[in-house]
Design a protein around this motif. Structure first.
Motif, PDB file in Angstrom:
ATOM      1  N   ALA A 192       1.154  -1.078   0.187  1.00 24.62           N
ATOM      2  CA  ALA A 192      -0.319  -0.006  -0.155  1.00 24.62           C
ATOM      3  C   ALA A 192       0.635   1.188   0.238  1.00 24.62           C
ATOM      4  O   ALA A 192       0.240   2.744  -0.173  1.00 24.62           O
ATOM      5  CB  ALA A 192      -1.050  -0.033   0.943  1.00 24.62           C
ATOM      6  N   TYR A 193       2.538   1.500   0.309  1.00 21.16           N
ATOM      7  CA  TYR A 193       2.858   2.399   0.572  1.00 21.16           C
ATOM      8  C   TYR A 193       3.856   2.846  -0.460  1.00 21.16           C
ATOM      9  O   TYR A 193       3.909   3.469  -0.758  1.00 21.16           O
ATOM     10  CB  TYR A 193       3.422   2.318   1.972  1.00 21.16           C
ATOM     11  CG  TYR A 193       2.699   1.571   3.064  1.00 21.16           C
ATOM     12  CD1 TYR A 193       2.035   3.197   3.394  1.00 21.16           C
ATOM     13  CD2 TYR A 193       2.682   0.597   3.374  1.00 21.16           C
ATOM     14  CE1 TYR A 193       0.994   2.531   4.422  1.00 21.16           C
ATOM     15  CE2 TYR A 193       2.016   0.533   4.632  1.00 21.16           C
ATOM     16  CZ  TYR A 193       1.192   1.771   4.898  1.00 21.16           C
ATOM     17  OH  TYR A 193       0.034   1.278   6.291  1.00 21.16           O
ATOM     18  N   ASN A 194       4.590   1.703  -1.632  1.00 24.85           N
ATOM     19  CA  ASN A 194       5.119   1.380  -2.507  1.00 24.85           C
ATOM     20  C   ASN A 194       5.397   0.516  -3.211  1.00 24.85           C
ATOM     21  O   ASN A 194       6.084  -1.089  -2.858  1.00 24.85           O
ATOM     22  CB  ASN A 194       6.779   1.558  -1.886  1.00 24.85           C
ATOM     23  CG  ASN A 194       8.172   1.749  -2.470  1.00 24.85           C
ATOM     24  OD1 ASN A 194       7.592   1.983  -3.652  1.00 24.85           O
ATOM     25  ND2 ASN A 194       9.185   2.359  -2.400  1.00 24.85           N
ATOM     26  N   PRO A 195       4.703   0.118  -3.938  1.00 23.26           N
ATOM     27  CA  PRO A 195       4.353  -1.624  -5.299  1.00 23.26           C
ATOM     28  C   PRO A 195       5.150  -1.881  -5.607  1.00 23.26           C
ATOM     29  O   PRO A 195       5.594  -2.694  -6.016  1.00 23.26           O
ATOM     30  CB  PRO A 195       2.792  -0.483  -5.442  1.00 23.26           C
ATOM     31  CG  PRO A 195       2.853   0.903  -5.478  1.00 23.26           C
ATOM     32  CD  PRO A 195       3.482   1.198  -4.065  1.00 23.26           C
ATOM     33  N   LYS A 196       6.328  -0.969  -6.650  1.00 27.72           N
ATOM     34  CA  LYS A 196       7.637  -0.880  -6.954  1.00 27.72           C
ATOM     35  C   LYS A 196       8.157  -2.142  -5.979  1.00 27.72           C
ATOM     36  O   LYS A 196       9.102  -2.574  -6.039  1.00 27.72           O
ATOM     37  CB  LYS A 196       8.307  -0.495  -6.956  1.00 27.72           C
ATOM     38  CG  LYS A 196       7.222   0.766  -8.005  1.00 27.72           C
ATOM     39  CD  LYS A 196       8.103   1.804  -8.654  1.00 27.72           C
ATOM     40  CE  LYS A 196       7.690   2.195 -10.005  1.00 27.72           C
ATOM     41  NZ  LYS A 196       8.368   3.239 -10.660  1.00 27.72           N
ATOM     42  N   TRP A 261      15.288  -5.091   4.402  1.00 26.84           N
ATOM     43  CA  TRP A 261      16.629  -4.205   4.501  1.00 26.84           C
ATOM     44  C   TRP A 261      15.534  -2.423   4.007  1.00 26.84           C
ATOM     45  O   TRP A 261      15.169  -1.802   5.049  1.00 26.84           O
ATOM     46  CB  TRP A 261      17.627  -3.489   3.995  1.00 26.84           C
ATOM     47  CG  TRP A 261      18.315  -2.411   4.337  1.00 26.84           C
ATOM     48  CD1 TRP A 261      18.420  -0.876   4.865  1.00 26.84           C
ATOM     49  CD2 TRP A 261      19.972  -2.240   3.398  1.00 26.84           C
ATOM     50  NE1 TRP A 261      19.421  -0.552   4.710  1.00 26.84           N
ATOM     51  CE2 TRP A 261      20.012  -0.473   3.509  1.00 26.84           C
ATOM     52  CE3 TRP A 261      20.630  -2.498   2.062  1.00 26.84           C
ATOM     53  CZ2 TRP A 261      21.174  -0.233   3.282  1.00 26.84           C
ATOM     54  CZ3 TRP A 261      21.080  -1.643   1.557  1.00 26.84           C
ATOM     55  CH2 TRP A 261      21.368  -0.668   2.360  1.00 26.84           C
ATOM     56  N   LEU A 262      14.862  -2.222   3.101  1.00 23.59           N
ATOM     57  CA  LEU A 262      14.056  -1.228   2.361  1.00 23.59           C
ATOM     58  C   LEU A 262      12.899  -1.222   2.730  1.00 23.59           C
ATOM     59  O   LEU A 262      12.267  -0.700   2.323  1.00 23.59           O
ATOM     60  CB  LEU A 262      13.837  -1.829   0.115  1.00 23.59           C
ATOM     61  CG  LEU A 262      15.850  -1.012  -0.296  1.00 23.59           C
ATOM     62  CD1 LEU A 262      15.318  -1.514  -1.138  1.00 23.59           C
ATOM     63  CD2 LEU A 262      16.185   0.378  -0.045  1.00 23.59           C
ATOM     64  N   ILE A 263      12.061  -2.468   3.056  1.00 18.32           N
ATOM     65  CA  ILE A 263      10.801  -2.480   3.697  1.00 18.32           C
ATOM     66  C   ILE A 263      10.657  -1.663   4.686  1.00 18.32           C
ATOM     67  O   ILE A 263      10.188  -0.947   5.191  1.00 18.32           O
ATOM     68  CB  ILE A 263       9.904  -4.001   3.634  1.00 18.32           C
ATOM     69  CG1 ILE A 263      10.163  -4.832   2.309  1.00 18.32           C
ATOM     70  CG2 ILE A 263       8.815  -3.817   4.466  1.00 18.32           C
ATOM     71  CD1 ILE A 263       9.532  -6.090   1.902  1.00 18.32           C
ATOM     72  N   ILE A 264      11.718  -2.535   5.785  1.00 15.17           N
ATOM     73  CA  ILE A 264      11.842  -1.412   7.332  1.00 15.17           C
ATOM     74  C   ILE A 264      12.163  -0.269   7.148  1.00 15.17           C
ATOM     75  O   ILE A 264      11.582   0.845   7.598  1.00 15.17           O
ATOM     76  CB  ILE A 264      12.970  -2.905   7.561  1.00 15.17           C
ATOM     77  CG1 ILE A 264      12.496  -3.925   8.276  1.00 15.17           C
ATOM     78  CG2 ILE A 264      13.251  -1.624   9.067  1.00 15.17           C
ATOM     79  CD1 ILE A 264      14.105  -4.727   8.802  1.00 15.17           C
ATOM     80  N   GLN A 270       7.206   5.907   6.432  1.00 11.51           N
ATOM     81  CA  GLN A 270       6.073   6.344   6.858  1.00 11.51           C
ATOM     82  C   GLN A 270       5.065   6.494   8.355  1.00 11.51           C
ATOM     83  O   GLN A 270       4.450   6.142   8.661  1.00 11.51           O
ATOM     84  CB  GLN A 270       5.016   5.337   6.839  1.00 11.51           C
ATOM     85  CG  GLN A 270       5.668   4.818   4.343  1.00 11.51           C
ATOM     86  CD  GLN A 270       4.740   5.983   3.496  1.00 11.51           C
ATOM     87  OE1 GLN A 270       4.353   6.432   4.327  1.00 11.51           O
ATOM     88  NE2 GLN A 270       5.591   6.092   3.059  1.00 11.51           N
ATOM     89  N   GLU A 271       6.311   6.466   8.626  1.00 10.65           N
ATOM     90  CA  GLU A 271       5.905   6.466  10.422  1.00 10.65           C
ATOM     91  C   GLU A 271       5.277   5.273  11.063  1.00 10.65           C
ATOM     92  O   GLU A 271       4.812   5.158  11.945  1.00 10.65           O
ATOM     93  CB  GLU A 271       5.180   7.433  10.355  1.00 10.65           C
ATOM     94  CG  GLU A 271       6.386   9.383  10.569  1.00 10.65           C
ATOM     95  CD  GLU A 271       5.339  10.260  10.978  1.00 10.65           C
ATOM     96  OE1 GLU A 271       4.545  10.311  11.318  1.00 10.65           O
ATOM     97  OE2 GLU A 271       6.411  11.264  10.518  1.00 10.65           O
ATOM     98  N   LEU A 272       5.510   4.236  10.596  1.00  8.81           N
ATOM     99  CA  LEU A 272       5.566   2.881  10.907  1.00  8.81           C
ATOM    100  C   LEU A 272       6.011   2.548  11.684  1.00  8.81           C
ATOM    101  O   LEU A 272       6.287   1.125  11.177  1.00  8.81           O
ATOM    102  CB  LEU A 272       4.543   2.477   9.388  1.00  8.81           C
ATOM    103  CG  LEU A 272       3.176   2.768   9.004  1.00  8.81           C
ATOM    104  CD1 LEU A 272       3.560   1.934   7.714  1.00  8.81           C
ATOM    105  CD2 LEU A 272       1.761   2.445  10.131  1.00  8.81           C
ATOM    106  N   THR A 273       6.987   2.149  12.208  1.00  8.95           N
ATOM    107  CA  THR A 273       7.936   2.392  13.057  1.00  8.95           C
ATOM    108  C   THR A 273       7.861   0.639  14.327  1.00  8.95           C
ATOM    109  O   THR A 273       7.872  -0.829  13.904  1.00  8.95           O
ATOM    110  CB  THR A 273       8.768   3.077  14.045  1.00  8.95           C
ATOM    111  OG1 THR A 273       8.601   4.094  13.749  1.00  8.95           O
ATOM    112  CG2 THR A 273      10.381   2.329  14.775  1.00  8.95           C
ATOM    113  N   ALA A 274       6.510   0.746  14.033  1.00  9.13           N
ATOM    114  CA  ALA A 274       6.598  -0.874  15.400  1.00  9.13           C
ATOM    115  C   ALA A 274       5.865  -1.738  14.326  1.00  9.13           C
ATOM    116  O   ALA A 274       5.926  -2.983  14.854  1.00  9.13           O
ATOM    117  CB  ALA A 274       4.774   0.068  15.952  1.00  9.13           C
ATOM    118  N   MET A 275       5.497  -1.526  13.597  1.00 18.17           N
ATOM    119  CA  MET A 275       4.499  -2.225  12.377  1.00 18.17           C
ATOM    120  C   MET A 275       6.359  -3.264  11.430  1.00 18.17           C
ATOM    121  O   MET A 275       6.427  -4.420  11.460  1.00 18.17           O
ATOM    122  CB  MET A 275       3.857  -1.962  10.994  1.00 18.17           C
ATOM    123  CG  MET A 275       3.252  -2.844  10.257  1.00 18.17           C
ATOM    124  SD  MET A 275       2.160  -2.198   8.972  1.00 18.17           S
ATOM    125  CE  MET A 275       1.131  -0.713   9.918  1.00 18.17           C
ATOM    126  N   ALA A 276       6.682  -2.215  11.308  1.00 18.65           N
ATOM    127  CA  ALA A 276       8.226  -3.068  11.554  1.00 18.65           C
ATOM    128  C   ALA A 276       9.371  -3.781  11.766  1.00 18.65           C
ATOM    129  O   ALA A 276      10.263  -4.046  11.398  1.00 18.65           O
ATOM    130  CB  ALA A 276       9.372  -1.253  10.918  1.00 18.65           C
TER     131      ALA A 276
END
Length: 343
Positions: A192-196, A261-264, A270-276
């Protein structure tokens, strides 16, 4: 002859799905794909293979029906058959379920390990890579419409269950199936944030998985106990297999580290640190069974007496494709500076 027809049909189905704008064409491509792989799953005529092909057919047919219903309801409410114009809320939900079933995302993952276990290694390779490509592309095309919270929840559940359920497996195909489910979690969380980035993760996952399947096919190994004695056949390939497994686990400095690495990094942006943090910690579960596989692949002597005879070393040539894929799945990390130009 039959293999050629199946291969051409698979390529045709995949091409139709990934290049279509209309839902009916995408659906037709998925159906061609499903029908093309069924004979390959059931070709051994073993009851397990027949069971696997039946399960696969039922799940894929259900998913295709849901996908068709989703697109029809969207067309009914909005008058749009275009894949990128999926705007109706219920249709989006149904589509997410349909594609999750096709891919094997949690909670629709139960069929995948069973089907992979009932297939040969080469068919398993197709199921784990090529057959997941068209649904992934559909996910990419509809990613702006899909509920990110739902997708993230399913992604974290996939990463958790994929790692957790792979821990007590001894069959290599089942382990690779749970590995696939776990990787799907990584792909889904970022879509949803970076499809590529999802697409790049899929490519690198396919690369490593193909290398592992082909290596296992070369050394003719299906379970952990035979893997322990397989090192005598082709020691160099077994050593490379260990590195490929560690690459799939996402350990630096191997190729598999790059997508994680890139996903984290993207999730943190995206300020989703908890999810990462959660998904990074859940990857430790998968790491455990990858390490166990890597240990079994390179161990010089089994720790206990085994019923399997020691294999004589044979001068069997490793196929060129296996060599290339293994090399790529280990050594692509230095290409990471080029990624910003691609993404």
């Amino acid at each position: 002859q039959a293999k050629l027809i199946a291969t051409v049909s698979m390529l045709l189905g995949t091409t139709i799905t990934i290049s279509s704008n209309h839902w009916m064409m995408a659906w037709a491509g998925l159906e061609i794909n499903t029908l093309a792989i069924l004979p390959l799953i059931s070709k051994s005529h073993h009851p397990r293979a027949i069971e696997a092909s039946t399960k696969y057919f039922l799940i894929q047919a259900s998913a295709s029906t849901l996908l068709l219903f989703s697109s029809m309801s969207n067309a009914w409410f909005t008058g749009q058959w275009d894949i990128t114009q999926l705007t109706h809320q219920t249709s989006c939900m149904l589509l997410t379920i349909a594609i999750s079933m096709k891919l094997g995302l949690v909670p629709f993952h139960f069929w995948f390990p069973e089907v992979l276990q009932g297939s040969s290694l080469t068919t398993g390779l197709l199921l784990a890579t090529i057959m997941k490509f068209p649904p992934t592309i559909l996910f990419l095309l509809t990613s702006p419409s899909i509920n990110p919270t739902l997708l993230s929840t399913m992604a974290i559940a996939s990463a958790m269950l994929g790692g957790w359920m792979g821990l007590n497996q001894t069959q290599l195909r089942k382990i690779l199936a749970f590995s696939s489910i776990s990787h799907l979690g990584w792909m889904s969380i970022i879509i949803a944030y970076n499809p590529k980035l999802t697409l790049m993760t899929f490519y690198l996952y396919s690369l490593s998985t193909s290398a592992i399947f082909l290596a296992l096919n070369t050394i003719n190994t299906l379970k952990l106990s035979t893997m322990m004695t397989a090192w005598t056949k082709t020691p160099s390939l077994t050593a490379a297999l260990m590195l490929t497994l560690l690459s799939l686990a996402g350990l630096p400095p191997l190729t598999g580290f790059l997508p994680k690495w890139l996903i984290i990094q993207e999730l943190t942006k995206q300020e989703l640190t908890a999810m990462a943090t959660i998904i990074a910690l859940l990857s430790l579960l998968s790491l455990f069974f990858y390490l166990r596989l890597a240990y079994c692949a390179t161990i010089t002597l089994p720790p206990n007496s085994t019923n399997h005879m020691k294999q004589w070393q044979i001068n069997k040539l490793v196929p060129t494709l296996t060599t290339i894929l293994t090399t790529l799945s280990i050594m692509l990390l230095p290409m990471s500076p080029m990624i910003p130009t691609i993404l």
